[in-house]
Scaffold this active site. Structure first.
Site, PDB file in Angstrom:
ATOM      1  N   SER A  31       0.831  -1.219   0.000  1.00  0.00           N
ATOM      2  CA  SER A  31       0.000   0.000   0.000  1.00  0.00           C
ATOM      3  C   SER A  31       0.858   1.259   0.000  1.00  0.00           C
ATOM      4  O   SER A  31       1.712   1.418   0.856  1.00  0.00           O
ATOM      5  CB  SER A  31      -0.879   0.066   1.254  1.00  0.00           C
ATOM      6  N   HIS A  62      -4.995   0.386  -5.320  1.00  0.00           N
ATOM      7  CA  HIS A  62      -4.179  -0.733  -5.815  1.00  0.00           C
ATOM      8  C   HIS A  62      -4.522  -0.882  -7.298  1.00  0.00           C
ATOM      9  O   HIS A  62      -5.625  -1.314  -7.638  1.00  0.00           O
ATOM     10  CB  HIS A  62      -4.522  -2.037  -5.097  1.00  0.00           C
ATOM     11  N   HIS A  84      -5.536  -9.559  -1.226  1.00  0.00           N
ATOM     12  CA  HIS A  84      -5.590  -9.790   0.215  1.00  0.00           C
ATOM     13  C   HIS A  84      -6.693 -10.787   0.557  1.00  0.00           C
ATOM     14  O   HIS A  84      -7.747 -10.794  -0.087  1.00  0.00           O
ATOM     15  CB  HIS A  84      -5.896  -8.482   0.963  1.00  0.00           C
ATOM     16  N   TYR A  86      -8.590 -10.513   3.074  1.00  0.00           N
ATOM     17  CA  TYR A  86      -9.779  -9.789   3.545  1.00  0.00           C
ATOM     18  C   TYR A  86     -10.681  -9.335   2.406  1.00  0.00           C
ATOM     19  O   TYR A  86     -11.857  -9.013   2.612  1.00  0.00           O
ATOM     20  CB  TYR A  86      -9.398  -8.610   4.449  1.00  0.00           C
ATOM     21  N   GLU A  87     -10.166  -9.308   1.200  1.00  0.00           N
ATOM     22  CA  GLU A  87     -11.014  -8.923   0.057  1.00  0.00           C
ATOM     23  C   GLU A  87     -11.963 -10.046  -0.340  1.00  0.00           C
ATOM     24  O   GLU A  87     -12.871  -9.843  -1.154  1.00  0.00           O
ATOM     25  CB  GLU A  87     -10.133  -8.591  -1.151  1.00  0.00           C
ATOM     26  N   ALA A 114       2.550  -2.296   4.216  1.00  0.00           N
ATOM     27  CA  ALA A 114       2.338  -1.295   5.256  1.00  0.00           C
ATOM     28  C   ALA A 114       1.960  -2.074   6.505  1.00  0.00           C
ATOM     29  O   ALA A 114       1.195  -3.035   6.424  1.00  0.00           O
ATOM     30  CB  ALA A 114       1.217  -0.358   4.842  1.00  0.00           C
ATOM     31  N   MET A 239      -1.814  -7.228   7.222  1.00  0.00           N
ATOM     32  CA  MET A 239      -2.838  -8.117   6.664  1.00  0.00           C
ATOM     33  C   MET A 239      -2.411  -8.742   5.334  1.00  0.00           C
ATOM     34  O   MET A 239      -3.251  -9.073   4.496  1.00  0.00           O
ATOM     35  CB  MET A 239      -4.135  -7.326   6.451  1.00  0.00           C
ATOM     36  N   SER A 240      -1.124  -8.893   5.150  1.00  0.00           N
ATOM     37  CA  SER A 240      -0.671  -9.436   3.857  1.00  0.00           C
ATOM     38  C   SER A 240       0.636 -10.217   4.057  1.00  0.00           C
ATOM     39  O   SER A 240       0.973 -10.608   5.170  1.00  0.00           O
ATOM     40  CB  SER A 240      -0.442  -8.286   2.864  1.00  0.00           C
ATOM     41  N   ASN A 263       1.744   3.229  11.386  1.00  0.00           N
ATOM     42  CA  ASN A 263       1.054   3.677  12.600  1.00  0.00           C
ATOM     43  C   ASN A 263       1.641   2.913  13.780  1.00  0.00           C
ATOM     44  O   ASN A 263       2.166   1.818  13.610  1.00  0.00           O
ATOM     45  CB  ASN A 263      -0.456   3.423  12.480  1.00  0.00           C
ATOM     46  N   HIS A 273      -7.430   4.100   8.037  1.00  0.00           N
ATOM     47  CA  HIS A 273      -6.899   3.830   6.705  1.00  0.00           C
ATOM     48  C   HIS A 273      -6.194   5.072   6.161  1.00  0.00           C
ATOM     49  O   HIS A 273      -5.153   4.977   5.531  1.00  0.00           O
ATOM     50  CB  HIS A 273      -8.029   3.394   5.766  1.00  0.00           C
TER      51      HIS A 273
HETATM   52  N1  HPA Z   1      -2.883  -3.394  11.703  1.00  0.00           N
HETATM   53  C1  HPA Z   1      -3.007  -4.245  10.667  1.00  0.00           C
HETATM   54  N2  HPA Z   1      -2.599  -3.946   9.442  1.00  0.00           N
HETATM   55  C2  HPA Z   1      -2.048  -2.754   9.233  1.00  0.00           C
HETATM   56  C3  HPA Z   1      -1.898  -1.824  10.270  1.00  0.00           C
HETATM   57  C4  HPA Z   1      -2.338  -2.164  11.581  1.00  0.00           C
HETATM   58  O1  HPA Z   1      -2.234  -1.386  12.543  1.00  0.00           O
HETATM   59  N3  HPA Z   1      -1.295  -0.739   9.729  1.00  0.00           N
HETATM   60  C5  HPA Z   1      -1.106  -1.000   8.417  1.00  0.00           C
HETATM   61  N4  HPA Z   1      -1.556  -2.224   8.106  1.00  0.00           N
END
Ligand code: HPA
Length: 298
Positions: A31, A62, A84, A86-87, A114, A239-240, A263, A273
């Site tokens: 990302s 994306h 992903h 989650y998609e 990310a 998540m990847s 973050n 996001h």
């Molecule tokens: N958690 C999960 N996936 C992420 C995060 C997070 O804090 N930041 C970027 N991708």
């Protein structure tokens, strides 16, 4: 699943027909990190939608294409946009491109993402070299019948992230030029402008290290989940990446993993996001420079 070999072969054949030379390495751009693809010379772009059996990306931001060409003298293939869990994709779909890469003869993979920092030493825009992962999601792209043509049923994961490539990444973080040219390059800098030496040319990129935990998402973690991941030994969470890395290991592809910390989950802030995208953008220039240096050394 039983004809996965055939599907991957058809996808690989399609890509091969479109390019002059098969790439030796692949890069999965996470990302906000997609701009590295603009550094690729003599590029051929292939939208995923044109490749037989390739899944198509659904996430905004994306773009979903392969960019194939040269960086320095290396033949590279970049995935701009990834899939992903989650998609709604099955992990067999998420990791399908990795099978295709193996059939194209790719022997090393740089995978980026990310991630949220759990370890308090990780701050937004930091780059973390992934030393290992925890598949806390406990799902595997290898579940189901195994086609031995791809690899063994029970692959070893004891060095999922290649020590050799990690050493290259650490060296790349220290110096812009290639290791054999260190002295020459420094001399040149001294000749021309001392102040430049401290800035762009000789710039060290700070590279942190840590363990990446894979959550299925798409919701971010609760504070209790972050505490759990911390106790389990994770430094960052995302998540990847882990599905692709598991498959790459089965296929005998050497992996380098890099997380852009977007973050700091450990500080009690609530990730959004927008924050993730904003900090991935802020870290993108540094990330691009590091990966360029790494590719040069590979
Ligand atoms: N958690 C999960 N996936 C992420 C995060 C997070 O804090 N930041 C970027 N991708």
């Amino acid at each position: 699943m039983e004809d996965i070999w055939q599907k991957a072969s058809e996808a690989a054949a399609y890509i091969s027909e479109r390019i002059a030379v098969n790439p030796e390495m692949a890069v999965i751009l996470g990302s906000g990190l997609g701009e590295l693809a603009y550094e690729v010379n003599d590029r051929v772009e292939i939208p995923y939608s044109e490749i037989p059996h390739f899944p198509v990306s659904t996430v905004v931001g994306h773009s979903g294409k392969l960019v194939i060409g040269k960086i320095y003298n290396k033949n590279v293939l970049m995935m701009q946009g990834r899939f992903h869990y989650y998609e709604g994709y099955e992990l067999s779909e998420v990791t399908f491109p990795i099978r295709v890469f193996a059939l194209l003869g790719i022997s090393s993979l740089i995978v980026s993402n990310a991630a949220g920092g759990i370890n308090k030493k990780l701050n937004p825009t930091d780059i973390m070299l992934i030393t290992d992962h925890i598949n806390i999601s406990n799902i595997s792209p290898l579940r189901g019948p195994n086609n031995e043509l791809f690899g063994e049923r029970f692959p070893n994961m004891s060095e999922a992230y290649s020590l050799r490539l990690r050493e290259i990444a650490k060296d790349a973080a220290l110096y812009k030029d290639d290791p054999d040219a260190k002295i020459d390059f420094k001399d040149k800098i001294l000749e021309f402008a001392k102040d430049v030496a401290d800035s762009e040319y000789d710039a060290k990129i700070e590279l942190k290290e840590g363990v990446y935990a894979f959550m299925r998402g798409p919701q971010y973690e609760t504070p209790a989940e972050i505490r759990m991941l911390d106790i389990l030994g994770a430094d960052a969470v995302g998540m990847s990446t882990v599905p692709e890395v598991i498959l790459a290991n089965q296929l005998g592809i050497e992996v380098l993993g890099l997380s852009c910390i977007t973050n700091a989950t450990g500080s009690g802030t609530k990730p959004t996001h927008e924050e993730v995208i904003e900090n991935a953008d802020k870290g993108a220039a540094k990330f691009k420079q590091l990966v360029m240096r790494i590719i040069r050394r590979m």
